[in-house]
Design a protein around this motif. Structure first.
Motif: not given
Length: 388
Positions: A331-335
């Motif tokens: 999720a952090l990588a996507i953000a």
């Protein structure tokens, strides 16, 4: 024709009608109560947490996966979907619900006496009473076995001394579940925040989870009656089982933040024109969007599988570690990747992306850092503990 990321493999078909209805209700309350205001809350570093708790209580979201005492008794999957929708609004808002239900309420529900349950769980389920969970200390986060908070016997009473740090809901809480070391083992205690010697201080100047009430709890010779101790919680197994309960919701919740970022990036990419056409029409942009959509769907399938295991009563702690490690990290990588699609606009509060990215930096750390979850998984794979 455009498709939203989770439409690609039709994950909706994996849910029951009841699960979809619960998701719709939570999504609407987030649309009504959170999205119109959360950018301002984040910017100002404040959140009307007690008002939100009352509204969430009306919907049965607080301790929703627990049974009895006014709790909804929903499934683990339904609770996960609620966490996803809440965190699509903001990680701090989901943290309010997670700490209330999966940490403070769960600890009392699982380990408390009938009197403790009857006193605290009904008002906590309605949001009339807010709880917090005191395990982390200024010098002991990943290593709770080294906690310095002490509980000593004084006649039939207990006297607690120590400091807990980074405690969600602490500044607004009515009750805290505090974990302390006794002469024999770690014990849990139900501590009314109005007790003499208890002080809660709001932590300011956060750059993440700004729409969340976070504090330090100082216990200065707090005298409690004998029945303040959680009778069924002895040793670190008690608090660690509570963390496992909360991590399941986090594995779902992080996907909500990722989904919100990806939706914003998709909307932006199809409307933003450069070099005479929408940037969504460029191969590099489509490659980013495709990779992120795939990771979001993989994380969703993992969360759903863990939820079904939980509902079957067979979910193991290391499996929850897989979910928390993978889904928050992705999720952090996507953000972060979504922010690049928006360019300079990606840092504007007009869009939710950098707020979610900043929040996920905290989610990556709390309820077990990525490194701790890697070691939990590594121990399961090898049979060897590498924590020290």
């Amino acid at each position: 024709m455009r498709a939203l990321p989770l439409d690609l493999i039709d994950v909706d078909s994996l849910h029951t009608d009841e699960e979809r209805q619960i998701r719709a209700v939570v999504r609407k309350v987030v649309d009504d109560l959170v999205r119109p205001h959360v950018a301002t809350w984040y910017e100002e570093g404040r959140v009307p947490a007690r008002d939100l708790a009352l509204e969430f209580g009306k919907l049965g979201l607080l301790g929703m996966h627990l049974t009895g005492y006014g709790c909804a008794g929903a499934s683990a999957v339904a609770y996960g979907l609620a966490c996803l929708e809440l965190e699509a609004g903001d990680s701090g808002v989901r943290s309010l619900v997670s700490v209330q239900g999966s940490l403070a309420m769960y600890a009392i529900w699982k380990f408390g006496s009938p009197e403790q349950k009857s006193r605290w769980l009904p008002p906590m389920a309605t949001g009339e009473a807010v709880g917090c969970f005191g395990l982390t200390e200024p010098d002991h986060g990943s290593d709770p076995a080294s906690m310095k908070t002490r509980a000593r016997k004084a006649g039939t009473d207990w006297v607690l001394s120590g400091t807990k740090m980074w405690i969600t809901n602490a500044p607004i809480a009515d009750v805290a579940v505090i974990w302390a070391r006794t002469d024999e083992k770690v014990r849990g205690f139900v501590v009314p925040m109005e007790s003499p010697g208890v002080t809660a201080r709001e932590i300011r100047h956060k750059m993440s989870l700004r729409a969340s009430s976070t504090g330090e709890v100082v216990l200065d010779d707090v005298r409690l009656p004998a029945d303040a101790a959680l009778p069924a919680a002895e040793g670190l197994k008690g608090p660690l089982s509570c963390l496992t309960e909360a991590r399941h919701g986090i594995a779902w919740g992080a996907l909500g933040a990722a989904r919100e970022c990806l939706h914003a990036a998709l909307d932006y990419a199809v409307s933003r024109e450069q070099f005479g056409r929408p940037i969504a029409g460029f191969q590099l942009t489509q490659a980013k969007l495709a990779d992120m959509a795939v990771e979001l769907q993989k994380g969703y399938l993992l969360a759903l599988h863990l939820g079904r295991l939980a509902d079957a009563g067979s979910l193991r702690p290391e499996q929850v570690s897989v979910g928390k490690l993978n889904n928050v990290r992705e999720a952090l990588a996507i953000a972060r990747e979504c922010r690049t699609i928006l360019g300079a606009n990606g840092i504007s509060a007009e869009y939710p992306i950098l707020r979610h990215a900043n929040n996920l930096e905290s989610v990556l750390t709390y309820e077990g850092t990525s490194e701790i979850h890697q070691l939990v998984i590594g121990q399961k794979l090898t049979g060897l503990a590498a924590f020290s």
